[in-house]
Write a protein that holds these residues in place. Structure first.
Motif, PDB file in Angstrom:
ATOM      1  N   GLU A  39       0.866  -1.179   0.000  1.00  0.00           N
ATOM      2  CA  GLU A  39       0.000   0.000   0.000  1.00  0.00           C
ATOM      3  C   GLU A  39       0.902   1.227   0.000  1.00  0.00           C
ATOM      4  OE1 GLU A  39      -2.686  -0.124   3.265  1.00  0.00           O
ATOM      5  OE2 GLU A  39      -3.338  -2.192   2.858  1.00  0.00           O
ATOM      6  N   PHE A  40       0.646   2.164  -0.892  1.00  0.00           N
ATOM      7  CA  PHE A  40       1.564   3.287  -1.051  1.00  0.00           C
ATOM      8  C   PHE A  40       0.812   4.519  -1.534  1.00  0.00           C
ATOM      9  CE2 PHE A  40       1.208   1.241  -5.117  1.00  0.00           C
ATOM     10  CZ  PHE A  40       1.189   2.269  -6.022  1.00  0.00           C
ATOM     11  N   ARG A  41       1.505   5.643  -1.452  1.00  0.00           N
ATOM     12  CA  ARG A  41       0.998   6.900  -2.014  1.00  0.00           C
ATOM     13  C   ARG A  41       2.184   7.811  -2.321  1.00  0.00           C
ATOM     14  NH1 ARG A  41      -3.094   8.229   1.753  1.00  0.00           N
ATOM     15  NH2 ARG A  41      -3.729   9.813   0.250  1.00  0.00           N
ATOM     16  N   VAL A  42       1.954   8.789  -3.183  1.00  0.00           N
ATOM     17  CA  VAL A  42       2.976   9.789  -3.503  1.00  0.00           C
ATOM     18  C   VAL A  42       3.036  10.808  -2.377  1.00  0.00           C
ATOM     19  CG1 VAL A  42       3.629  11.659  -5.071  1.00  0.00           C
ATOM     20  CG2 VAL A  42       2.768   9.500  -5.987  1.00  0.00           C
ATOM     21  N   THR A  43       4.221  11.005  -1.807  1.00  0.00           N
ATOM     22  CA  THR A  43       4.418  12.022  -0.774  1.00  0.00           C
ATOM     23  C   THR A  43       5.383  13.113  -1.214  1.00  0.00           C
ATOM     24  OG1 THR A  43       6.120  10.599   0.198  1.00  0.00           O
ATOM     25  CG2 THR A  43       3.892  10.458   1.127  1.00  0.00           C
ATOM     26  N   ASP A  44       6.001  12.959  -2.379  1.00  0.00           N
ATOM     27  CA  ASP A  44       6.893  13.989  -2.924  1.00  0.00           C
ATOM     28  C   ASP A  44       6.549  14.185  -4.402  1.00  0.00           C
ATOM     29  OD1 ASP A  44       8.889  15.707  -3.706  1.00  0.00           O
ATOM     30  OD2 ASP A  44      10.539  14.536  -2.881  1.00  0.00           O
ATOM     31  N   PRO A  45       5.514  14.977  -4.700  1.00  0.00           N
ATOM     32  CA  PRO A  45       5.090  15.134  -6.102  1.00  0.00           C
ATOM     33  C   PRO A  45       6.186  15.694  -6.999  1.00  0.00           C
ATOM     34  CG  PRO A  45       3.429  15.983  -4.584  1.00  0.00           C
ATOM     35  CD  PRO A  45       4.638  15.709  -3.775  1.00  0.00           C
TER      36      PRO A  45
END
Length: 848
Positions: free
Chosen positions: A241-247
């Motif tokens: 499970e992941f997400r972008v934290t540094d666009p």
């Protein structure tokens, strides 16, 4: 880079070459080194003691049993090589050919008795191709960092939208972060929920708007991981499970799909852990992986892994070995060899229009066999003429040969093309003069996949200033230069709009060579544009700096001071003279290299294997650079890594011709010139032929295309009007090579051209560009050019030349030969000759 050493007898060369081909396909051209029974033992010993190698592969077939058991009871050269490999302590993988029996301990020489305890892989001739493929698959799981993997589920796109900034733009998606790129190449991130997110639509400040998905996502990966037992692997199912934290990082790295970088990160992280466990210790291995992959891990590309769940199973129960003794563990890292013997041969991929891929399918296709595919073209197209104030676009395409292009297209066939199964990212950069105003990003990255052409790229401009404007298009893989094309656009007041024909260029293998860094420098008369390119994982933006004065006067002053030192005219002590030279390099670094480029340099310095300066404006002696920061000082750049130059328009080649050398030796040659020529003849094994003394003879030889290596031992006169060399019958100037630069007669023989004379690398202005010996010879098809930036001492220059030729003849790359020659000439602190040489070409090119 994963490297293997392959040892075999001549009688077993069929299977050895089969393994060699398969390893070359899987691990690259430099991944395999062969040494057969004809190779010198001492050379092998010097080589293997220093090699950064994954494993030594021993092929045992009929060659081991012929004669009087030559390798078993009384080791021959190959047997002694294997004994040396066991003493070295790295992994040894045994391969038995057909029905050959594994040697028993009692029949082996003491130095070879570890062979009796080795797990052997068997390749039977009727099933040689499939057995070989399984061997290479096992090697890839154990030693490679890029093992092929599969995923369940679709891709996860995170870079949703990219559009040029205009005064009125639709509002961005509420669930996405917005990243704006400034005209200077900086990035500004506007998070969701920030008021006035559309207020940054100012095209004078911002060039491009990106939308980056910051929602949470899931992915399921199935990847093979090595165990302690070579050939028996784990199979990992990893739910993440992941997400972008540094666009901003997503935009810098051009991450369109999140799965590939996450997959690579997880495999690289887990591989060293599972390699510590046997397959029957699967529970302990799974526990160790779970402890390592805790929550909230930061991953390259701007991602945070919020949760990771891992299950291990046993990948393969097949035991392809005859016995089950000694376990293989990965080799310890060792320094890579500098001089490589000519007798230990690096395998080279066949020339022609064949492309290798890591997976070959189809009737009759087998792993490791070349498959004929159409070649590709790099094609750029722009309108030939546009009226002032009208928009225009430059379209860039990678086209498979045989696909339709404009009927007037001027194209060139591609060389052999190697594309990874998962695709190879290629960055396209467009350089245009100030008269064409960029309406969007000038740099885009495209993924080239096997068997398909990527979509075209569009670069938009506004025509502002009347005149003829040249637009240069370059293609790069990391820090590796691939190809370039140029198109001309005529802008006229009230003129018509007229389409132009595409321009094409050949594109070599689009893969980034590890550690290669290129600093691209362009100058349009008022502004410098710098860009640092590498495979570091970050695509650095161009840095533009305006200048009030050109650096010509400062450069000339620095060169005059160095020439005075070289002539022995300095009154300073040796220690003070060294400080004077050092200060010149530090001043060049601090005054001409922008601070952003300096910071980027220190980011990539630790992994740098070669440094190339790509420029068409050569008055600056970049070889004199002495990088310095408050914490770091490793000396002049040319002392640290191989440093070469490339000039735009030069012939792309990884081979340098040293055959049939000719020597230019005027009647009034410098002191010691004849001794210098004699020494180089001895190194190259050349006959004692007559030197070239006449200008017309030299020019005819160049234009004929029959020129081999060419060495000048002469005087070169340089002034603001340019260079010339006095020969019998007239003076030869760079401008006399214009015909050769158009016809490119040297591109088949790709000779080395070495002008060992005073300031032979100097340039002078012409109608449209800087012109010198290097530019003209490289445009004519030379494989490499070596010249000087200021007056040099005759004795020192002869030592530099002989050291350079010796290293190149022994198998060193062009960049490594230059490094060896430079660092070997520093014994006299009053002599800066070692800094005076500039080398043009591919830093990884070797003697043909």
């Amino acid at each position: 880079m994963v490297s293997f050493f392959l040892s075999y007898h001549r009688d077993d060369s069929f299977v050895a070459r089969l393994i060699d081909d398969a390893l070359t396909v899987r691990f690259g051209h430099e991944g395999v080194i062969r040494a057969g029974s004809d190779d010198d033992e001492a050379e092998f010993g010097r080589w293997v003691d220093q090699l950064d190698v994954a494993a030594v592969i021993v092929v045992i077939g009929s060659g081991w049993r012929s004669g009087a058991d030559r390798s078993v009871r009384a080791p021959d050269i190959v047997g002694r090589q294997i004994a040396r490999a066991f003493a070295w302590g790295g992994p040894v993988v045994g391969v038995l050919v057909d029905d050959t029996e594994q040697p028993a301990e009692e029949e082996l020489h003491p130095s070879l008795r570890p062979l009796a305890d080795l797990r052997f892989w068997r390749i039977r001739l009727p099933s040689a191709y499939s057995d070989n493929r399984r061997l290479v698959d096992a090697l890839a799981v154990t030693f490679d960092t890029d093992t092929d993997t599969d995923t369940d589920g679709p891709d996860v796109p995170v870079l949703r939208d990219e559009a040029p900034v205009r005064p009125a733009m639709p509002p961005p998606s509420s669930a996405a972060a917005v990243v704006y790129s400034t005209r200077a190449g900086d990035l500004k991130v506007v998070e969701p929920g920030t008021p006035g997110r559309s207020s940054f639509s100012d095209p004078t400040t911002y060039s491009t708007r990106y939308e980056v998905d910051t929602d949470g996502h899931q992915a399921l990966l199935h990847v093979p991981l090595p165990s302690k037992d070579f050939g028996r692997d784990f199979r990992a199912s990893i739910a993440v499970e992941f997400r972008v934290t540094d666009p901003a990082q997503v935009v810098r790295c051009a991450v369109s799909d999140a799965v590939p970088p996450l997959r690579a990160f997880l495999v690289d992280t887990c591989r060293p852990v599972t390699r510590r466990f046997d397959v029957d210790e699967i529970g302990d291995a799974e526990t160790a992986v779970r402890e390592l992959l805790g929550p909230h891990l930061l991953a390259p590309g701007g991602f945070t892994l919020q949760a990771v769940r891992t299950r291990l199973s046993i990948e393969r129960e097949i035991d392809p070995f005859q016995t089950s003794p000694r376990r293989i563990t990965p080799a310890a890292k060792r320094p890579r060899l500098r001089p490589l013997s000519r007798r230990v041969r690096r395998h080279r991929r066949p020339a022609g229009n064949t492309r290798f891929t890591g997976r070959v399918t189809g009737p009759g296709a087998v792993f490791g066999v070349a498959v004929e595919e159409p070649q590709r073209l790099l094609v750029a197209r722009a309108p030939a003429q546009v009226p002032v104030s009208q928009d225009l676009s430059v379209d860039v395409r990678f086209v498979t040969e045989g696909q339709p292009v404009h009927p007037d297209a001027a194209t060139a066939r591609l060389k052999s093309l190697v594309v990874l199964d998962a695709g190879t990212p290629v960055t396209v950069t467009v350089h245009a003069p100030a008269g064409l105003h960029a309406e969007g990003p000038l740099q885009q990255t495209v993924l080239i996949r096997p068997g398909e052409d990527p979509p075209p790229l569009r670069f938009g401009f506004g025509a502002r200033t009347p005149g003829l404007h040249r637009v240069d298009v370059t293609a790069w893989a990391g820090g590796t230069f691939l190809a370039e094309v140029s198109v001309d656009v005529s802008v006229a007041t009230g003129g018509p709009f007229r389409d132009g024909q595409p321009r094409g260029a050949s594109l070599p293998a689009p893969h980034a060579r590890p550690g290669e860094v290129t600093m691209e420098v362009r100058f349009d008369g008022t502004r410098y544009t710098f860009q640092l390119r590498s495979d570091h994982g970050v695509l650095f933006a161009p840095v533009v700096e305006s200048v009030t004065n050109t650096p010509t006067a400062a450069v000339e002053n620095a060169i005059r001071e160095l020439q005075q030192v070289a002539r022995g005219g300095s009154r300073d002590s040796p220690a003070m003279t060294r400080q004077v030279i050092r200060s010149a390099g530090i001043g060049l670094w601090s005054e001409l290299v922008p601070r952003e480029i300096q910071d980027q340099f220190w980011q990539v310095r630790g992994s740098m294997s070669a440094f190339t300066i790509a420029t068409d404006y050569d008055v600056v002696p970049w070889e004199l650079l002495h990088p310095l920061s408050a914490q770091q000082d490793a000396g002049f750049l040319v002392e640290q890594v191989p440093v070469v130059r490339r000039t735009y328009g030069q012939h792309a080649t990884t081979a340098i011709g040293l055959d049939n050398p000719r020597f230019v030796l005027p009647a009034k040659a410098p002191t010691g010139a004849r001794e210098e020529v004699a020494a180089i003849r001895a190194i190259l094994g050349a006959d004692d032929g007559e030197p070239i003394t006449r200008a017309d003879e030299l020019l005819d030889l160049i234009n004929s295309g029959s020129l081999g290596a060419l060495h000048f031992a002469c005087h070169n006169t340089f002034s603001a009007d340019g260079s010339f060399i006095d020969l019998d019958g007239g003076r030869i100037r760079p401008a006399l090579l214009t015909e050769a630069s158009i016809r490119r007669p040297l591109q088949d023989s790709v000779p080395l051209v070495f002008i060992n004379a005073c300031r032979s690398a100097g340039v002078a202005p012409t109608y449209t560009r800087m012109l010198g010996w290097a530019q003209q010879f490289m445009a004519s098809g030379a494989g490499a050019f070596v010249g000087t930036l200021w007056a040099v001492r005759s004795e020192s220059s002869a030592r530099f030349a002989t050291a350079f030729y010796q290293a190149l003849a022994e198998g060193e790359t062009l960049g490594a030969a230059a490094l060896a020659a430079r660092t070997g000439q520093q014994d006299d602190p009053l002599d800066p000759t070692w800094l005076a040489y500039t080398v043009y070409g591919d830093p990884f090119a070797t003697a043909a």
